[in-house]
Motif scaffolding. Structure first.
Motif, PDB file in Angstrom:
ATOM      1  N   TYR A 189      43.352  13.024  49.270  1.00  0.00           N
ATOM      2  CA  TYR A 189      43.637  13.853  50.539  1.00  0.00           C
ATOM      3  C   TYR A 189      45.334  14.115  50.749  1.00  0.00           C
ATOM      4  N   CYS A 230      46.533  15.239  58.093  1.00  0.00           N
ATOM      5  CA  CYS A 230      45.660  15.602  56.993  1.00  0.00           C
ATOM      6  C   CYS A 230      45.507  17.028  57.036  1.00  0.00           C
ATOM      7  N   LYS A 273      41.181  18.328  51.289  1.00  0.00           N
ATOM      8  CA  LYS A 273      40.884  17.169  50.040  1.00  0.00           C
ATOM      9  C   LYS A 273      41.065  17.994  48.992  1.00  0.00           C
ATOM     10  N   THR A 292      40.671  20.531  55.538  1.00  0.00           N
ATOM     11  CA  THR A 292      40.286  19.189  56.703  1.00  0.00           C
ATOM     12  C   THR A 292      40.901  19.420  57.915  1.00  0.00           C
ATOM     13  N   CYS A 342      41.067  14.147  58.421  1.00  0.00           N
ATOM     14  CA  CYS A 342      40.634  14.314  56.933  1.00  0.00           C
ATOM     15  C   CYS A 342      39.010  14.667  57.068  1.00  0.00           C
TER      16      CYS A 342
END
Length: 323
Positions: free
Chosen positions: A148, A161, A164, A185, A189
């Protein structure tokens, strides 16, 4: 040369979840900020550790972003931030974000099929690819389960985040790994459709590794570092020695690591000089930007990368000019 993809993991490494040790949990929790207790209780979807929550602050672009998010019917990660410009935040924290490559820097958290975890820096390239150190996404025949990327938008301090990633290619001799965006994301995440803040970061802040600096060892170089505010800032280094020696110096960027793998070094005008890379032996070395661009061209020739811009960037005439 070894090439790997998350879509081609051998059957002998089954997909399953592992119980993390207290030490591993501590490493991941470094990347998270305190989330409001009441919000934590209400949140039923598990938050992937290694992400970070935004503090209760609002960017100068909040209203515009709220309107954009509402029109797109997507989650806005900046809702609830107080009105405060990044300039004011910089002054208060006495840190600098003046270098645009700061926003092309990522923290990459990778979990492996045996339950181990690694964290490193990464550099955003064109078309949503990232370059980092090979030893951070490959560990002695143990494949990465997931990676991530956490990045920072230029309108608010804390990084969040954003994507991915999956391994597109790696070379253990060169010490390089190329990652590609598998899914976008939210700030925690969790996978979600691409939104305006993804497009903003990916279209505006990628680093051009085909623009080589004129000096290989300038007197002053710049690098990212992580502030107590959970954001990236600019570190100025007046070289008293060779840049290769600087790349091999011990660092406390991430707890549990002696070296800042994947960290980039830049000139005053924002050109990438190289990154800290390593293979499975974990011995750090400076990987020059030309080695990165040559690697991308090699991947294009092997038809592993089919990005249209590489056709021109890796044309024989251009390659000769860059040498």
């Amino acid at each position: 040369m070894v090439f790997a993809s998350e879509n081609e993991i051998p059957d002998k490494y089954p997909q399953k979840h592992f119980n993390l040790s207290p030490k591993q949990q501590k490493i991941l929790q470094e990347s998270m900020q305190q989330v409001d207790a009441e919000k934590q209780k209400e949140q039923k979807k598990s938050i992937i550790k290694g992400s970070t929550a935004l503090e209760n602050k609002q960017s100068r672009h909040q209203k515009a972003k709220q309107d954009t998010a509402q029109s797109m019917d997507v989650e806005n990660p900046y809702v609830g931030l107080t009105e405060q410009t990044t300039e004011a935040q910089e002054k208060k924290a006495q840190i600098s974000f003046k270098k645009q490559w700061i926003y092309g820097t990522a923290v990459i958290t990778t979990t492996f099929l045996d339950g181990s975890i690694k964290r490193s820096y990464g550099v955003l390239l064109r078309d949503g690819m990232f370059v980092t150190s090979a030893n951070m996404v490959y560990d002695k025949n143990v494949y990465a389960r997931s990676s991530y990327a956490m990045m920072q938008d230029d309108s608010s301090l804390p990084f969040i985040c954003v994507a991915k990633l999956s391994i597109k290619a790696l070379d253990l001799q060169k010490g390089l790994a190329i990652l590609e965006t598998l899914n976008y994301t939210d700030m925690y995440c969790n996978e979600r459709p691409k939104s305006f803040y993804h497009d903003r970061i990916y279209s505006s802040h990628w680093v051009d590794v085909f623009k080589h600096p004129t000096q290989s060892n300038p007197a002053v170089v710049y690098a990212p570092y992580i502030t107590p505010l959970n954001s990236f800032a600019t570190e100025k280094n007046i070289l008293q020695e060779n840049l290769k020696q600087v790349a091999q110096k011990e660092s406390n960027d991430f707890e549990g690591y002696k070296y800042a793998y994947g960290k980039g070094f830049y000139t005053h005008d924002g050109k990438l000089l190289g990154i800290v890379g390593a293979s499975n032996d974990n011995v750090p070395k400076l990987i020059r930007v030309k080695e990165i661009s040559d690697f991308l061209c090699e991947l294009k020739e092997r038809k592993i990368l089919k990005n249209p811009y590489l056709q021109e960037a890796c044309a024989p005439s251009n390659v000769e000019e860059l040498k």
